[in-house]
Design a protein around this motif. Structure first.
Motif, PDB file in Angstrom:
ATOM      1  N   ARG A 110      -1.435  28.078  -1.588  1.00 41.25           N
ATOM      2  CA  ARG A 110      -2.237  28.791  -0.618  1.00 41.25           C
ATOM      3  C   ARG A 110      -3.622  27.846  -0.296  1.00 41.25           C
ATOM      4  N   THR A 111      -3.959  27.123  -1.186  1.00 41.20           N
ATOM      5  CA  THR A 111      -5.099  26.160  -0.897  1.00 41.20           C
ATOM      6  C   THR A 111      -4.682  24.646  -1.599  1.00 41.20           C
ATOM      7  N   TRP A 112      -5.101  23.498  -1.088  1.00 38.60           N
ATOM      8  CA  TRP A 112      -4.545  22.236  -1.678  1.00 38.60           C
ATOM      9  C   TRP A 112      -5.724  21.691  -2.331  1.00 38.60           C
ATOM     10  N   ARG A 113      -6.978  22.314  -2.715  1.00 39.84           N
ATOM     11  CA  ARG A 113      -8.161  21.593  -3.027  1.00 39.84           C
ATOM     12  C   ARG A 113      -8.663  22.549  -4.118  1.00 39.84           C
ATOM     13  N   ARG A 114      -9.482  21.968  -5.021  1.00 39.81           N
ATOM     14  CA  ARG A 114     -10.115  22.538  -5.923  1.00 39.81           C
ATOM     15  C   ARG A 114     -11.245  21.610  -6.612  1.00 39.81           C
ATOM     16  N   GLY A 115     -12.372  21.700  -6.063  1.00 38.12           N
ATOM     17  CA  GLY A 115     -13.598  20.764  -6.433  1.00 38.12           C
ATOM     18  C   GLY A 115     -13.362  19.424  -6.016  1.00 38.12           C
ATOM     19  N   ASN A 116     -13.101  18.548  -6.692  1.00 40.47           N
ATOM     20  CA  ASN A 116     -12.861  17.003  -6.389  1.00 40.47           C
ATOM     21  C   ASN A 116     -11.474  16.591  -6.427  1.00 40.47           C
ATOM     22  N   LEU A 117     -10.613  17.745  -6.906  1.00 40.76           N
ATOM     23  CA  LEU A 117      -9.151  17.461  -7.025  1.00 40.76           C
ATOM     24  C   LEU A 117      -8.422  18.265  -6.081  1.00 40.76           C
ATOM     25  N   VAL A 118      -7.586  17.460  -5.209  1.00 40.24           N
ATOM     26  CA  VAL A 118      -6.671  17.505  -4.171  1.00 40.24           C
ATOM     27  C   VAL A 118      -5.212  17.267  -4.187  1.00 40.24           C
ATOM     28  N   LEU A 119      -4.531  18.097  -3.551  1.00 37.83           N
ATOM     29  CA  LEU A 119      -3.048  18.039  -3.961  1.00 37.83           C
ATOM     30  C   LEU A 119      -2.346  16.954  -2.572  1.00 37.83           C
ATOM     31  N   ALA A 120      -1.356  16.222  -3.037  1.00 40.01           N
ATOM     32  CA  ALA A 120      -0.842  15.531  -1.879  1.00 40.01           C
ATOM     33  C   ALA A 120       0.839  15.377  -2.289  1.00 40.01           C
ATOM     34  N   ALA A 146      -9.174   8.221  -8.576  1.00 35.05           N
ATOM     35  CA  ALA A 146      -7.899   8.517  -9.482  1.00 35.05           C
ATOM     36  C   ALA A 146      -6.740   9.225  -8.794  1.00 35.05           C
ATOM     37  N   CYS A 147      -5.616   8.517  -8.781  1.00 34.32           N
ATOM     38  CA  CYS A 147      -4.568   8.970  -8.256  1.00 34.32           C
ATOM     39  C   CYS A 147      -3.515   9.041  -9.504  1.00 34.32           C
ATOM     40  N   VAL A 148      -3.032  10.472  -9.685  1.00 37.45           N
ATOM     41  CA  VAL A 148      -2.288  10.963 -10.726  1.00 37.45           C
ATOM     42  C   VAL A 148      -0.810  10.932 -10.130  1.00 37.45           C
ATOM     43  N   GLY A 149       0.014  10.079 -10.482  1.00 40.37           N
ATOM     44  CA  GLY A 149       1.334   9.896  -9.909  1.00 40.37           C
ATOM     45  C   GLY A 149       1.513   8.873  -9.041  1.00 40.37           C
ATOM     46  N   GLY A 150       2.556   7.868  -9.473  1.00 41.76           N
ATOM     47  CA  GLY A 150       2.862   6.771  -8.813  1.00 41.76           C
ATOM     48  C   GLY A 150       4.030   6.795  -7.907  1.00 41.76           C
ATOM     49  N   GLY A 151       3.851   7.854  -7.107  1.00 40.78           N
ATOM     50  CA  GLY A 151       5.061   8.041  -6.011  1.00 40.78           C
ATOM     51  C   GLY A 151       4.536   7.573  -4.749  1.00 40.78           C
ATOM     52  N   PRO A 152       5.114   7.930  -3.604  1.00 38.26           N
ATOM     53  CA  PRO A 152       4.680   7.452  -2.455  1.00 38.26           C
ATOM     54  C   PRO A 152       3.237   7.838  -1.715  1.00 38.26           C
ATOM     55  N   ALA A 153       3.016   9.203  -2.273  1.00 38.49           N
ATOM     56  CA  ALA A 153       1.607   9.672  -1.688  1.00 38.49           C
ATOM     57  C   ALA A 153       0.572   8.832  -2.329  1.00 38.49           C
ATOM     58  N   GLY A 154       0.683   8.756  -3.686  1.00 35.74           N
ATOM     59  CA  GLY A 154      -0.506   8.138  -4.558  1.00 35.74           C
ATOM     60  C   GLY A 154      -0.633   6.691  -4.338  1.00 35.74           C
ATOM     61  N   LEU A 155       0.362   5.927  -4.181  1.00 32.50           N
ATOM     62  CA  LEU A 155       0.391   4.591  -3.867  1.00 32.50           C
ATOM     63  C   LEU A 155      -0.019   4.161  -2.711  1.00 32.50           C
ATOM     64  N   TYR A 156       0.423   5.005  -1.452  1.00 34.84           N
ATOM     65  CA  TYR A 156      -0.029   4.448  -0.066  1.00 34.84           C
ATOM     66  C   TYR A 156      -1.326   5.059  -0.028  1.00 34.84           C
ATOM     67  N   PHE A 157      -1.886   6.073  -0.655  1.00 34.06           N
ATOM     68  CA  PHE A 157      -3.199   6.513  -0.416  1.00 34.06           C
ATOM     69  C   PHE A 157      -4.112   5.395  -0.883  1.00 34.06           C
ATOM     70  N   SER A 158      -3.806   4.776  -1.984  1.00 35.86           N
ATOM     71  CA  SER A 158      -4.645   4.085  -2.753  1.00 35.86           C
ATOM     72  C   SER A 158      -4.536   2.816  -1.941  1.00 35.86           C
ATOM     73  N   ILE A 159      -3.631   2.338  -1.250  1.00 42.35           N
ATOM     74  CA  ILE A 159      -3.442   1.054  -0.533  1.00 42.35           C
ATOM     75  C   ILE A 159      -4.337   1.219   0.819  1.00 42.35           C
TER      76      ILE A 159
END
Length: 395
Positions: free
Chosen positions: A260-270, A4-17
């Motif tokens: 400080r960190t970009w991840r929490r369990g299966n949640l990751v920031l981009a 699941a990609c939350v946010g339809g910006g460049p990061a989410g869309l390109y990662f899904s591609i």
């Protein structure tokens, strides 16, 4: 994987591609809270190095992006009646933000990615069946804010006021205009993003912003005043606003986001949810797309998920760290612009190009300029053979 990609910006869309393109069996959904076609902003910039990276990871989307972009290879500067052109400023590309998102969405859907518009996701528990949740929902990420303490989120607010505008003039170069008013200096960066439109970012110190009445002016009045101030650069073409002409213009103070960190369990920031860089270095879109590519590469190297996410964060942080440092120095240069405005325009332009380096901010401007020139002249006198020898790696 179910992604699941939350946010339809460049990061989410390109990662899904990238994920769907390599492994069609992945179940990938992009959730975007806004309606389709309702993005903010005008155009974004990118460099040839990003274009090469896009071609390496997904040639089809890279070709589509290039075909919808405009290119420049010159940088022009205005300061009052003085002008100068810099053909060595480097090559750049511009594309409309909405056009970029449309192209990425079209490519993603063609690969089988589901895109759910007008779907707000504020809590990853709504996606409990997902193996991976990518929060690419922007600088004000609600997904990140729910766990701000865990992520160690810090937000720094810039001193200057700025506003994103469009212009009906399609510049044929990247343009800077610095203008002195009775209330202080105000400046604009302009670049084309389509055959008939450009982006203009206007910035000034808070005392100038208030002195010129922008804190209380309607957007329509703001545009008229800015058109007069930047008449030389605009050459009679109008500025275009984003909001209700009877309402106020959307002036902002830049927010630098770090975690400080970009991840929490299966949640990751981009993307901007993980980091932002001041618009004066034009790296936001590039870093978002790079995050997507690094995250996909880390996952494709294989499980377990925690190891892959740690690998992604380590690699992406390295790229972001230097960009945020340069962006911090760049924003400081503009916050201290009067320090440089007494210089001849060519000297001011050179120091503006060096603004991402710490030394520029600590040396007196004239000394910095002449030190740089002396160093450049010295290097220029080194015989070519000696330069080649000096460039060889030590074995």
């Amino acid at each position: 994987m179910k992604i699941a990609c939350v946010g339809g910006g460049p990061a989410g869309l390109y990662f899904s591609i990238l994920m769907k393109g390599v492994a069609p069996s992945h179940d990938v959904t992009v959730y975007e809270r806004n309606p389709a076609g309702s993005t903010y902003g005008w155009g974004v910039t990118y460099s040839e190095s990003l274009l090469r990276s896009l071609h390496a990871t997904d040639p089809e989307s890279a070709r589509a992006i290039l075909d919808s972009s405009v290119r420049w290879d010159r940088w022009d500067y205005f300061r009052g009646p003085r002008t100068m052109s810099d053909p060595e400023g480097g090559e750049g590309f511009g594309i409309g933000r909405q056009r970029l998102l449309d192209l990425l969405a079209e490519r993603a859907r063609g690969l089988g990615v589901r895109i759910a518009y007008e779907r707000e996701i504020a809590d990853e528990r709504e996606l409990a069946d997902a193996d991976l949740v990518v929060a690419g929902d922007g600088a004000g990420s609600r997904m990140r804010e729910r766990h701000a303490v865990h992520f160690g989120t810090e937000v720094g607010v810039g001193r200057n006021s700025y506003v994103w505008l469009g212009s009906a003039r399609a510049f044929d170069s990247f343009v800077f205009s610095f203008e002195e008013t009775e209330h202080g200096w105000i400046w604009c960066y302009g670049y084309p993003y389509s055959p008939d439109r450009s982006t203009c970012v206007v910035e000034c110190a808070p005392e100038t912003w208030k002195g010129l009445g922008f804190d209380r002016a309607r957007e329509a009045d703001t545009l008229v005043r800015l058109e007069k101030i930047f008449a030389g650069m605009l050459d009679g073409h109008p500025l275009l606003g984003q909001g209700d002409a009877q309402g106020s213009a959307r002036w902002l103070n830049f927010r630098t986001v770090s975690n400080r960190t970009w991840r929490r369990g299966n949640l990751v920031l981009a993307g901007d949810a993980a980091h932002t860089t001041h618009y004066s270095i034009g790296a936001g879109t590039t870093l978002a797309l790079r995050d997507a590519a690094l995250l996909a590469a880390a996952l494709l190297q294989g499980p377990p998920l925690p190891v892959a996410l740690a690998r992604y964060e380590r690699q992406a942080r390295s790229a972001v760290r230097s960009a945020q440092r340069s962006a911090r120095y760049s924003s400081q240069w503009y916050e201290n612009l009067p320090r440089y405005t007494d210089l001849p325009l060519p000297q001011m332009v050179l120091l503006s190009k060096l603004r991402g380096y710490r030394l520029v901010h600590h040396l007196p401007p004239k000394l910095c300029y002449f030190t740089h020139q002396a160093a450049a002249n010295t290097v220029g006198r080194i015989p070519r053979a000696m330069r080649r020898k000096a460039a060889r790696p030590i074995s």
